[in-house]
Scaffold this motif. Sequence first.
Motif, PDB file in Angstrom:
ATOM      1  N   GLU A 134      -6.941 -17.654 -45.217  1.00 33.58           N
ATOM      2  CA  GLU A 134      -7.010 -17.271 -43.915  1.00 33.58           C
ATOM      3  C   GLU A 134      -6.859 -18.837 -43.017  1.00 33.58           C
ATOM      4  O   GLU A 134      -6.533 -19.003 -42.091  1.00 33.58           O
ATOM      5  CB  GLU A 134      -8.580 -16.972 -43.400  1.00 33.58           C
ATOM      6  N   LYS A 137      -3.506 -19.925 -42.010  1.00 30.50           N
ATOM      7  CA  LYS A 137      -2.816 -19.186 -40.881  1.00 30.50           C
ATOM      8  C   LYS A 137      -3.709 -19.840 -39.674  1.00 30.50           C
ATOM      9  O   LYS A 137      -3.068 -19.857 -38.455  1.00 30.50           O
ATOM     10  CB  LYS A 137      -3.177 -17.649 -40.956  1.00 30.50           C
ATOM     11  N   GLU A 138      -4.991 -20.236 -39.792  1.00 29.00           N
ATOM     12  CA  GLU A 138      -5.685 -20.464 -38.418  1.00 29.00           C
ATOM     13  C   GLU A 138      -5.763 -22.082 -38.261  1.00 29.00           C
ATOM     14  O   GLU A 138      -5.753 -22.500 -37.170  1.00 29.00           O
ATOM     15  CB  GLU A 138      -7.260 -20.170 -38.563  1.00 29.00           C
ATOM     16  N   LYS A 140      -4.272 -25.396 -40.473  1.00 25.24           N
ATOM     17  CA  LYS A 140      -3.738 -25.732 -41.937  1.00 25.24           C
ATOM     18  C   LYS A 140      -4.195 -26.992 -42.246  1.00 25.24           C
ATOM     19  O   LYS A 140      -4.446 -27.281 -43.493  1.00 25.24           O
ATOM     20  CB  LYS A 140      -2.019 -25.928 -41.529  1.00 25.24           C
ATOM     21  N   ALA A 173       3.228 -23.848 -43.764  1.00 19.14           N
ATOM     22  CA  ALA A 173       2.160 -22.785 -44.174  1.00 19.14           C
ATOM     23  C   ALA A 173       2.345 -21.510 -44.869  1.00 19.14           C
ATOM     24  O   ALA A 173       1.444 -21.238 -45.927  1.00 19.14           O
ATOM     25  CB  ALA A 173       1.506 -22.790 -42.715  1.00 19.14           C
ATOM     26  N   ALA A 174       3.710 -20.991 -44.596  1.00 19.47           N
ATOM     27  CA  ALA A 174       3.919 -19.781 -45.068  1.00 19.47           C
ATOM     28  C   ALA A 174       4.330 -19.912 -46.724  1.00 19.47           C
ATOM     29  O   ALA A 174       3.919 -18.991 -47.205  1.00 19.47           O
ATOM     30  CB  ALA A 174       5.051 -19.324 -44.270  1.00 19.47           C
ATOM     31  N   HIS A 177       0.807 -20.045 -48.144  1.00 13.31           N
ATOM     32  CA  HIS A 177       0.212 -18.930 -48.156  1.00 13.31           C
ATOM     33  C   HIS A 177       0.880 -17.931 -49.346  1.00 13.31           C
ATOM     34  O   HIS A 177       0.015 -17.156 -50.048  1.00 13.31           O
ATOM     35  CB  HIS A 177       0.510 -18.262 -46.732  1.00 13.31           C
ATOM     36  N   SER A 181      -0.961 -16.224 -52.431  1.00 18.94           N
ATOM     37  CA  SER A 181      -0.832 -14.753 -52.447  1.00 18.94           C
ATOM     38  C   SER A 181      -0.484 -14.397 -53.687  1.00 18.94           C
ATOM     39  O   SER A 181      -1.011 -13.245 -54.256  1.00 18.94           O
ATOM     40  CB  SER A 181      -0.069 -14.033 -51.113  1.00 18.94           C
TER      41      SER A 181
END
Length: 262
Positions: A134, A137-138, A140, A173-174, A177, A181
Motif C-alpha cells: 500500500e 502506491k500512497e 513511495k 514504484a510499479a 510493487h 506482489s
Amino acid sequence: MAEVLISGRKLSYEAQPAAFDKSEPTLVFIAGTGGDREDWRGQLDGLTDRVVRIALELPGHGKSDPPGETSVPVLANWVADFVDALGLEKVILVGCSLGSAIVLWLALARMSWLKGIVLVGSGARLKVHPAFLEGLKEDKDKAVDMLVDFCLSPATGESLREKMRSKYLQAPAALLHGDLSACNEFDVMGRISEITIPTCVIVGEDDRLTPVKYSQFLQSAIVGARMGVVPEAGHLVMMEKVDQFNGILERFLTDTPILELP
C-alpha cells in the motif's frame, strides 16, 4: 556488461570471467526486489575463479528491458530461457528473497541443467506486509525508508543503507510493487521436500523480512541441506557481510560434488 535477446527483449548480465566455457559449473545469481547485478558485486569479484559467476538482471531491473513481471512462475521462465540462450549445462542458482523464490520454483521443476541451489533470505512462503504494498502506491519515500530498515541489520553501516535507499528510490514504484506482489503470491510450503539436489541456505541473524526460522524450515525439509547463519547481518546478507557469506558459499561448493559433476 553483456546482454542476450529473449522473446524480443534484452536481458542484461555480467559474467566473471567475461569469456568462459559454457560446459563448466556456473553460478547464476538472481537478486531480490528492485535488485540488479550490483547486489552481487562482492560475489562476482570475490569468489573463487574455480567457478564461473553470472549475475542476471531480471526484466525491468538494471539494464534489462522493461516491464517487470508480477509472478514468480513467469520470472522463472525468463531465467530458464536465459540459461538456455547461453547454453549453460551445469548451473548452481543463487537467489536472494524474490530471487530465492525463483530458484525454488526451478528446483521444483527439476530443470536438467540445475545441479545445486543456494537460498538467501528465503522462505517457502513469502507473504509481504500490506504496509509495503500500500505504501508504494500512497507514499513511495516512506515505503522505501521502511523497506531499507527491514532489509538491513541495525549493525549495518550508513553507506550501504544510503546506497539501497537511492536504488529503491530510482526504481519505478510499479516495479517494486510488482516484485513484492510476486513474493506475496509465492507459496510452495507443501512441496519443499520434493527438492533433492544439493542445497545451501544462508540467512542473516537479524533478518526481519525472512527470519531465521524460515531458513530452518527449508533446511529441515530438504534432505541434506546445509545452513549458515551470519551474525550482524539482515536480509541482504550477501552485501552486508561479503566475506562471511562468500566463505559459506565456498565451503558449500567445496564440500559437495557440484564442481566435479559429469
